[in-house]
Scaffold this active site. Structure first.
Site, PDB file in Angstrom:
ATOM      1  N   ARG A 240       0.860  -1.184   0.000  1.00 36.37           N
ATOM      2  CA  ARG A 240       0.000   0.000   0.000  1.00 36.37           C
ATOM      3  C   ARG A 240       0.891   1.227   0.000  1.00 36.37           C
ATOM      4  O   ARG A 240       1.974   1.210   0.596  1.00 36.37           O
ATOM      5  CB  ARG A 240      -0.844   0.073   1.282  1.00 36.37           C
ATOM      6  CG  ARG A 240      -2.172  -0.637   1.241  1.00 36.37           C
ATOM      7  CD  ARG A 240      -3.174   0.031   0.296  1.00 36.37           C
ATOM      8  NE  ARG A 240      -4.445  -0.670   0.293  1.00 36.37           N
ATOM      9  CZ  ARG A 240      -4.731  -1.725  -0.458  1.00 36.37           C
ATOM     10  NH1 ARG A 240      -3.851  -2.212  -1.296  1.00 36.37           N
ATOM     11  NH2 ARG A 240      -5.932  -2.287  -0.394  1.00 36.37           N
ATOM     12  N   GLU A 269      -2.140   7.970  -4.105  1.00 41.36           N
ATOM     13  CA  GLU A 269      -2.488   7.571  -5.468  1.00 41.36           C
ATOM     14  C   GLU A 269      -3.944   7.946  -5.778  1.00 41.36           C
ATOM     15  O   GLU A 269      -4.762   7.987  -4.856  1.00 41.36           O
ATOM     16  CB  GLU A 269      -2.250   6.061  -5.665  1.00 41.36           C
ATOM     17  CG  GLU A 269      -3.115   5.163  -4.815  1.00 41.36           C
ATOM     18  CD  GLU A 269      -2.699   3.691  -4.895  1.00 41.36           C
ATOM     19  OE1 GLU A 269      -1.507   3.382  -4.766  1.00 41.36           O
ATOM     20  OE2 GLU A 269      -3.603   2.865  -5.090  1.00 41.36           O
ATOM     21  N   HIS A 287      -1.192   0.392  -9.593  1.00 42.49           N
ATOM     22  CA  HIS A 287      -1.935  -0.453  -8.642  1.00 42.49           C
ATOM     23  C   HIS A 287      -2.714  -1.575  -9.358  1.00 42.49           C
ATOM     24  O   HIS A 287      -3.949  -1.631  -9.289  1.00 42.49           O
ATOM     25  CB  HIS A 287      -2.873   0.414  -7.783  1.00 42.49           C
ATOM     26  CG  HIS A 287      -3.244  -0.244  -6.487  1.00 42.49           C
ATOM     27  ND1 HIS A 287      -3.497   0.437  -5.323  1.00 42.49           N
ATOM     28  CD2 HIS A 287      -3.410  -1.555  -6.152  1.00 42.49           C
ATOM     29  CE1 HIS A 287      -3.816  -0.408  -4.347  1.00 42.49           C
ATOM     30  NE2 HIS A 287      -3.763  -1.635  -4.838  1.00 42.49           N
TER      31      HIS A 287
HETATM   32  C1  GLV Z   1      -5.518  -4.450  -3.689  1.00 43.46           C
HETATM   33  O1  GLV Z   1      -4.677  -3.649  -3.405  1.00 43.46           O
HETATM   34  C2  GLV Z   1      -6.317  -5.132  -2.712  1.00 43.46           C
HETATM   35  O2  GLV Z   1      -6.237  -4.792  -1.515  1.00 43.46           O
HETATM   36  O3  GLV Z   1      -7.092  -6.007  -3.103  1.00 43.46           O
END
Ligand code: GLV
Length: 327
Positions: A240, A269, A287
């Site tokens: 993250r 982000e 991401h």
């Molecule tokens: C993606 O980052 C998730 O948490 O599924």
């Protein structure tokens, strides 16, 4: 009796939404643009369930404004956007989407780490700019993955899947750090050895970060930590934004403190720290670690399974606060 009403706050596959429509009265966001929290609150009036993704903030303010809400179902595995304690206090079930994305996300983590070590995007940019005029012995020479020491920070399901790939597929010695050490019979198949965090930073050739974000993991990797790493090392973050101090990372990448970084997640982000955009030795992706069609379908379907179970008297398969169900 009228059907429960459910809000699908994030666009997803039509057939997945249709599964909800066969049980509930559904209002679905048909666009990839998320809603502001005020818009979410407005649309949640009269709804008992909500399907969200990682960018939608569920906090006490929203819960107090939406007293009919019984379940918050996120299609992500990470849930740092949800105040689970506030939900539990109000009897609201929270569910996430673990397991179905583990192998896909580990594949991506490995791909990003390899792209970083072997300078794949940097060399592609060079080629596309028309700068490839001749062969040179050290042109885009990077670091080996096979046989190098893999460092895994955060040994949950995804960390273990990455460790397994490194150990079995690439003959990598695997070091890891996690708050709790795995039992020996779980470490052995991963070839993984627990070490203190600073030792992990000092010894890893390729460090990959897979810890969930929380107040205690905020800026877990900053200037001090980066300066403990080898000059030849790479760092990959698929966890993250906020776990790594992006501003400090950009400074240390420019200074050559570590060789390169691969980042799929960013502080704030979709905005990316401008200094990172100026670094050649960083691979940046938006991401997408869990983004295969099959896995995004599985995540969405699991979120829907949770909603259907919770609102039809069943047991949601992946509740984060199952104590609410016992009340
Ligand atoms: C993606 O980052 C998730 O948490 O599924």
């Amino acid at each position: 009796m009228s059907k429960p009403r459910v809000l699908v706050a994030r666009k997803t596959f039509d057939d997945v939404v249709d599964r909800l429509r066969s049980h509930f009265e559904v209002e679905a966001n048909g666009s990839d643009d998320g809603w502001s929290q005020d818009e979410l609150i407005r649309r949640l009036q009269g709804k008992t369930g909500v399907y969200i993704a990682g960018g939608d903030k569920i906090d006490a303010r929203l819960l107090d404004a939406c007293p009919e809400l019984k379940i918050v179902s996120t299609m992500a595995v990470g849930y740092n956007n949800i105040d689970v304690a506030a939900c539990t206090a109000r009897g609201v079930i929270v569910t996430n989407a673990p397991d179905v994305l583990t192998e896909t996300t580990a594949d991506f983590g490995f791909a990003l780490m390899m792209a970083t070590a072997r300078r794949i995007t940097e060399s592609e940019h060079f080629l596309r700019r028309g700068e490839w005029k001749q062969w040179a012995v050290t042109m885009f020479a990077g670091a080996d993955i096979h046989g190098a020491t893999l460092g895994v920070l955060g040994m949950g399901r995804i960390g273990a899947a990455i460790a397994r790939r490194g150990h079995l597929g690439f003959g990598m010695p695997v070091l890891y750090h996690n708050r709790s050490r795995l039992p020996a019979d779980q470490e052995a198949p991963l070839g993984a050895q627990w070490v203190e965090k600073d030792e992990l930073l000092r010894r890893a050739d390729h460090l990959i970060i897979v810890v969930p974000y929380s107040a205690s993991s905020h800026h877990l990797i900053g200037q001090r930590e980066l300066r403990l790493m080898k000059k030849t090392a790479t760092l990959t973050n698929i966890a993250r934004g906020g776990v790594v101090d992006d501003a400090a990372l950009a400074v240390e990448l420019q200074a050559g403190t570590i060789a390169a970084a691969g980042l799929d997640v960013f502080e704030g982000e979709p905005t990316v720290h401008p200094a990172l955009l100026d670094c050649e030795n960083v691979v940046l992706t938006p991401h997408i670690a869990s983004a295969t069609i099959a896995t995004r379908r599985a995540m969405s379907n699991l979120a829907v399974d949770n909603l259907i179970a919770a609102l039809t008297g069943g047991v949601p398969p992946t509740a984060l606060n199952p104590e609410v169900l016992k009340r």
